[in-house]
Motif scaffolding. Structure first.
Motif, PDB file in Angstrom:
ATOM      1  N   LEU A  86      -3.566  15.282   0.077  1.00 43.91           N
ATOM      2  CA  LEU A  86      -3.274  14.402   1.205  1.00 43.91           C
ATOM      3  C   LEU A  86      -4.338  14.526   2.285  1.00 43.91           C
ATOM      4  O   LEU A  86      -4.795  13.525   2.852  1.00 43.91           O
ATOM      5  CB  LEU A  86      -1.899  14.730   1.788  1.00 43.91           C
ATOM      6  CG  LEU A  86      -0.681  14.345   0.938  1.00 43.91           C
ATOM      7  CD1 LEU A  86       0.588  14.914   1.551  1.00 43.91           C
ATOM      8  CD2 LEU A  86      -0.580  12.842   0.813  1.00 43.91           C
TER       9      LEU A  86
ATOM     10  N   ASP B 178     -12.696  -0.929   2.714  1.00 40.81           N
ATOM     11  CA  ASP B 178     -12.927   0.114   1.701  1.00 40.81           C
ATOM     12  C   ASP B 178     -14.387   0.205   1.262  1.00 40.81           C
ATOM     13  O   ASP B 178     -14.739   1.004   0.400  1.00 40.81           O
ATOM     14  CB  ASP B 178     -12.035  -0.124   0.470  1.00 40.81           C
ATOM     15  CG  ASP B 178     -12.294  -1.463  -0.215  1.00 40.81           C
ATOM     16  OD1 ASP B 178     -13.240  -2.179   0.196  1.00 40.81           O
ATOM     17  OD2 ASP B 178     -11.562  -1.803  -1.162  1.00 40.81           O
TER      18      ASP B 178
ATOM     19  N   HIS C 112       2.193   1.975  -3.434  1.00 43.61           N
ATOM     20  CA  HIS C 112       1.100   2.486  -4.264  1.00 43.61           C
ATOM     21  C   HIS C 112       0.796   3.938  -3.931  1.00 43.61           C
ATOM     22  O   HIS C 112       0.597   4.778  -4.815  1.00 43.61           O
ATOM     23  CB  HIS C 112      -0.148   1.621  -4.037  1.00 43.61           C
ATOM     24  CG  HIS C 112      -1.317   2.028  -4.868  1.00 43.61           C
ATOM     25  ND1 HIS C 112      -2.284   2.898  -4.404  1.00 43.61           N
ATOM     26  CD2 HIS C 112      -1.675   1.703  -6.130  1.00 43.61           C
ATOM     27  CE1 HIS C 112      -3.191   3.080  -5.347  1.00 43.61           C
ATOM     28  NE2 HIS C 112      -2.846   2.369  -6.399  1.00 43.61           N
ATOM     29  N   GLN C 113       0.806   4.266  -2.631  1.00 40.88           N
ATOM     30  CA  GLN C 113       0.518   5.636  -2.197  1.00 40.88           C
ATOM     31  C   GLN C 113       1.613   6.592  -2.638  1.00 40.88           C
ATOM     32  O   GLN C 113       1.336   7.703  -3.107  1.00 40.88           O
ATOM     33  CB  GLN C 113       0.363   5.672  -0.677  1.00 40.88           C
ATOM     34  CG  GLN C 113      -0.927   5.029  -0.182  1.00 40.88           C
ATOM     35  CD  GLN C 113      -1.012   5.001   1.329  1.00 40.88           C
ATOM     36  OE1 GLN C 113      -0.001   5.090   2.028  1.00 40.88           O
ATOM     37  NE2 GLN C 113      -2.215   4.860   1.845  1.00 40.88           N
TER      38      GLN C 113
ATOM     39  N   GLN D 273     -10.262   8.206   3.297  1.00 41.64           N
ATOM     40  CA  GLN D 273      -9.871   6.847   3.649  1.00 41.64           C
ATOM     41  C   GLN D 273     -10.263   6.487   5.080  1.00 41.64           C
ATOM     42  O   GLN D 273     -10.644   5.356   5.369  1.00 41.64           O
ATOM     43  CB  GLN D 273      -8.359   6.653   3.458  1.00 41.64           C
ATOM     44  CG  GLN D 273      -7.898   6.752   2.021  1.00 41.64           C
ATOM     45  CD  GLN D 273      -8.540   5.715   1.108  1.00 41.64           C
ATOM     46  OE1 GLN D 273      -8.945   4.652   1.555  1.00 41.64           O
ATOM     47  NE2 GLN D 273      -8.641   6.034  -0.175  1.00 41.64           N
TER      48      GLN D 273
ATOM     49  N   TRP E 112      -3.153  -3.188  -4.645  1.00 36.69           N
ATOM     50  CA  TRP E 112      -2.078  -3.115  -3.643  1.00 36.69           C
ATOM     51  C   TRP E 112      -1.976  -4.365  -2.770  1.00 36.69           C
ATOM     52  O   TRP E 112      -1.057  -4.491  -1.966  1.00 36.69           O
ATOM     53  CB  TRP E 112      -2.242  -1.892  -2.746  1.00 36.69           C
ATOM     54  CG  TRP E 112      -3.614  -1.740  -2.133  1.00 36.69           C
ATOM     55  CD1 TRP E 112      -4.656  -1.020  -2.638  1.00 36.69           C
ATOM     56  CD2 TRP E 112      -4.075  -2.321  -0.918  1.00 36.69           C
ATOM     57  NE1 TRP E 112      -5.753  -1.127  -1.809  1.00 36.69           N
ATOM     58  CE2 TRP E 112      -5.419  -1.913  -0.742  1.00 36.69           C
ATOM     59  CE3 TRP E 112      -3.495  -3.140   0.049  1.00 36.69           C
ATOM     60  CZ2 TRP E 112      -6.190  -2.294   0.352  1.00 36.69           C
ATOM     61  CZ3 TRP E 112      -4.264  -3.527   1.150  1.00 36.69           C
ATOM     62  CH2 TRP E 112      -5.594  -3.106   1.285  1.00 36.69           C
TER      63      TRP E 112
ATOM     64  N   SER F 278      -7.565  12.991   0.982  1.00 31.80           N
ATOM     65  CA  SER F 278      -7.428  11.540   0.904  1.00 31.80           C
ATOM     66  C   SER F 278      -7.511  10.907   2.294  1.00 31.80           C
ATOM     67  O   SER F 278      -8.149   9.858   2.467  1.00 31.80           O
ATOM     68  CB  SER F 278      -6.085  11.182   0.252  1.00 31.80           C
ATOM     69  OG  SER F 278      -5.897   9.786   0.214  1.00 31.80           O
ATOM     70  N   TYR F 279      -6.898  11.557   3.280  1.00 33.03           N
ATOM     71  CA  TYR F 279      -6.926  11.026   4.653  1.00 33.03           C
ATOM     72  C   TYR F 279      -8.347  11.031   5.203  1.00 33.03           C
ATOM     73  O   TYR F 279      -8.809  10.049   5.798  1.00 33.03           O
ATOM     74  CB  TYR F 279      -6.014  11.851   5.555  1.00 33.03           C
ATOM     75  CG  TYR F 279      -5.952  11.336   6.976  1.00 33.03           C
ATOM     76  CD1 TYR F 279      -5.132  10.254   7.290  1.00 33.03           C
ATOM     77  CD2 TYR F 279      -6.712  11.913   7.985  1.00 33.03           C
ATOM     78  CE1 TYR F 279      -5.074   9.754   8.587  1.00 33.03           C
ATOM     79  CE2 TYR F 279      -6.672  11.426   9.283  1.00 33.03           C
ATOM     80  CZ  TYR F 279      -5.850  10.343   9.583  1.00 33.03           C
ATOM     81  OH  TYR F 279      -5.805   9.850  10.863  1.00 33.03           O
TER      82      TYR F 279
ATOM     83  N   THR G 283       1.307   7.369  -6.219  1.00 30.69           N
ATOM     84  CA  THR G 283       0.174   8.271  -6.434  1.00 30.69           C
ATOM     85  C   THR G 283       0.540   9.702  -6.063  1.00 30.69           C
ATOM     86  O   THR G 283       0.228  10.653  -6.797  1.00 30.69           O
ATOM     87  CB  THR G 283      -1.036   7.823  -5.599  1.00 30.69           C
ATOM     88  OG1 THR G 283      -1.406   6.494  -5.974  1.00 30.69           O
ATOM     89  CG2 THR G 283      -2.224   8.754  -5.827  1.00 30.69           C
ATOM     90  N   TYR G 284       1.215   9.869  -4.928  1.00 27.72           N
ATOM     91  CA  TYR G 284       1.584  11.215  -4.471  1.00 27.72           C
ATOM     92  C   TYR G 284       2.571  11.884  -5.440  1.00 27.72           C
ATOM     93  O   TYR G 284       2.469  13.079  -5.717  1.00 27.72           O
ATOM     94  CB  TYR G 284       2.201  11.150  -3.072  1.00 27.72           C
ATOM     95  CG  TYR G 284       1.261  10.622  -2.012  1.00 27.72           C
ATOM     96  CD1 TYR G 284      -0.119  10.717  -2.171  1.00 27.72           C
ATOM     97  CD2 TYR G 284       1.752   9.997  -0.867  1.00 27.72           C
ATOM     98  CE1 TYR G 284      -0.984  10.228  -1.203  1.00 27.72           C
ATOM     99  CE2 TYR G 284       0.899   9.508   0.108  1.00 27.72           C
ATOM    100  CZ  TYR G 284      -0.462   9.628  -0.060  1.00 27.72           C
ATOM    101  OH  TYR G 284      -1.313   9.133   0.902  1.00 27.72           O
TER     102      TYR G 284
ATOM    103  N   GLN H 195       0.819  -1.197   0.000  1.00 28.71           N
ATOM    104  CA  GLN H 195       0.000   0.000   0.000  1.00 28.71           C
ATOM    105  C   GLN H 195       0.857   1.252   0.000  1.00 28.71           C
ATOM    106  O   GLN H 195       0.534   2.250  -0.639  1.00 28.71           O
ATOM    107  CB  GLN H 195      -0.926  -0.003   1.222  1.00 28.71           C
ATOM    108  CG  GLN H 195      -2.105   0.944   1.093  1.00 28.71           C
ATOM    109  CD  GLN H 195      -3.117   0.712   2.180  1.00 28.71           C
ATOM    110  OE1 GLN H 195      -2.834   0.085   3.190  1.00 28.71           O
ATOM    111  NE2 GLN H 195      -4.313   1.245   1.988  1.00 28.71           N
ATOM    112  N   LEU H 196       1.993   1.212   0.745  1.00 26.80           N
ATOM    113  CA  LEU H 196       2.875   2.364   0.824  1.00 26.80           C
ATOM    114  C   LEU H 196       3.459   2.691  -0.539  1.00 26.80           C
ATOM    115  O   LEU H 196       3.512   3.856  -0.950  1.00 26.80           O
ATOM    116  CB  LEU H 196       3.998   2.099   1.832  1.00 26.80           C
ATOM    117  CG  LEU H 196       4.952   3.273   2.102  1.00 26.80           C
ATOM    118  CD1 LEU H 196       4.181   4.465   2.651  1.00 26.80           C
ATOM    119  CD2 LEU H 196       6.042   2.851   3.076  1.00 26.80           C
TER     120      LEU H 196
END
Length: 330
Positions: A75, A193, A23-24, A82, A313, A78-79, A27-28, A20-21
């Motif tokens: 960010l 999710d 993938h993130q 999520q 992910w 997104s936080y 994305t960032y 996941q990290l």
């Protein structure tokens, strides 16, 4: 002894970090680059419109500052999304999923695919080393998953749903459960999710309530009356949800045999992944492929409906539904 291996939640929680990290981060970086280019282009256009002298350093400076501001906003948003703060994610998903159901239902109503073909797609074994059991559909939650035969391994769970059969009376799971008979146990990942696996069975994404209240394990009736459909080579089975309980991951009694035909669906609770959400359903109708209502059969039309077993992910791969290989017909 446990209902399902701790990896149903624990490894999904821990081992997902590098996947996941990565993938993130990707994305960032993409958001930052796109934001920089957009700000830079806007700056160039404004400079030309005002007939000012072009300054490369100023352009880079403005682009970096603008990109940073946009990335921080992304960010933050997104936080909030999520973590489902203030129910934002739940509120957004509801109309999106409703629209998806309407579009798919319209396609299904006009589809000319035969029942024999749908049956063949349902029973196609798309995973080597595993035995296909059929499919599960919970239409109101946009859940459509293949069912395989190993809920006690990552490999099995990563395929979608699996039957779960290790109870206090049969700790080794020697008896193979039968759809439409006794207590049929079914398990899949909760990806937290609201979409993938059995995530849609948790009332509020990423919130323990109402399953845990004041330190006490509770239940929920929010899905009561919801239809759950199972399909295998013999026929189709329509269950109706009667309630949800919350248990520790060491409680295997929920899979004990019963006289009445019922369905026991097991998924993790988030964020307290040491607990399981147990969704109970009673059998209402049993159909053959020949006499089942078209509305029931069409729910397993994999050329129309998307399956929701995989995320990039964690368990990337080809879906079996319309968003993948369409039951092997694509």
């Amino acid at each position: 002894m446990i209902i399902l291996p701790n990896n149903l939640a624990a490894t999904l929680n821990d081992s997902q970090v590098p996947h996941q990290l990565a993938h993130q981060i990707a994305t960032y970086v993409a958001v930052f680059v796109v934001a920089f280019l957009l700000v830079a282009i806007c700056r160039i256009l404004i400079t030309r419109l005002r007939h000012h002298k072009f300054k490369p350093r100023q352009l880079i400076y403005d682009g970096l500052i603008g990109a940073c501001i946009i990335l921080l906003a992304y960010l933050g948003g997104s936080y909030v999304y999520q973590q489902n703060m203030l129910g934002v994610k739940t509120a957004i998903l509801k109309p999106v999923q409703q629209h998806e159901r309407q579009v798919a239902a319209k396609k299904a109503s006009s589809s000319t695919i035969s029942r024999a073909t749908i049956r063949k797609m349902v029973m196609r074994n798309a995973a080597k080393g595993f035995e296909k059991q059929g499919f599960v559909s919970i239409p109101s939650r946009n859940i459509l998953l293949p069912i395989y035969n190993d809920a006690y391994s990552n490999a099995g769970l990563n395929l979608g749903a699996d039957y779960a059969n290790r109870s206090s009376q049969d700790p080794d799971g020697t008896k193979i459960p039968v759809m439409g008979q006794g207590n049929y146990g079914l398990a899949a990942h909760n990806f937290n999710d609201g979409v993938t696996g059995f995530s849609g069975l948790q009332q509020v994404i990423n919130q323990n309530a109402p399953y845990i209240s004041n330190g006490q394990l509770k239940g929920s009736s929010w899905l009561n009356g919801t239809s759950v459909l199972l399909a295998n080579n013999k026929g189709l089975y329509q269950y109706e949800i009667t309630g949800q309980d919350t248990v520790k991951n060491t409680d295997v009694s929920v899979l004990d045999p019963t006289k009445n035909a019922q369905l026991t669906i097991i998924s993790c609770l988030f964020p307290s992944t040491q607990y399981r959400i147990i969704t109970h359903a009673d059998l209402k109708h049993t159909y053959t492929w020949k006499n089942a209502p078209q509305s029931v059969v069409s729910r397993f039309n994999l050329q129309v409906y998307n399956t929701n077993a995989r995320v990039s992910w964690w368990n990337p791969g080809v879906e079996e539904g319309a968003n993948g290989d369409q039951g092997g017909t694509k």
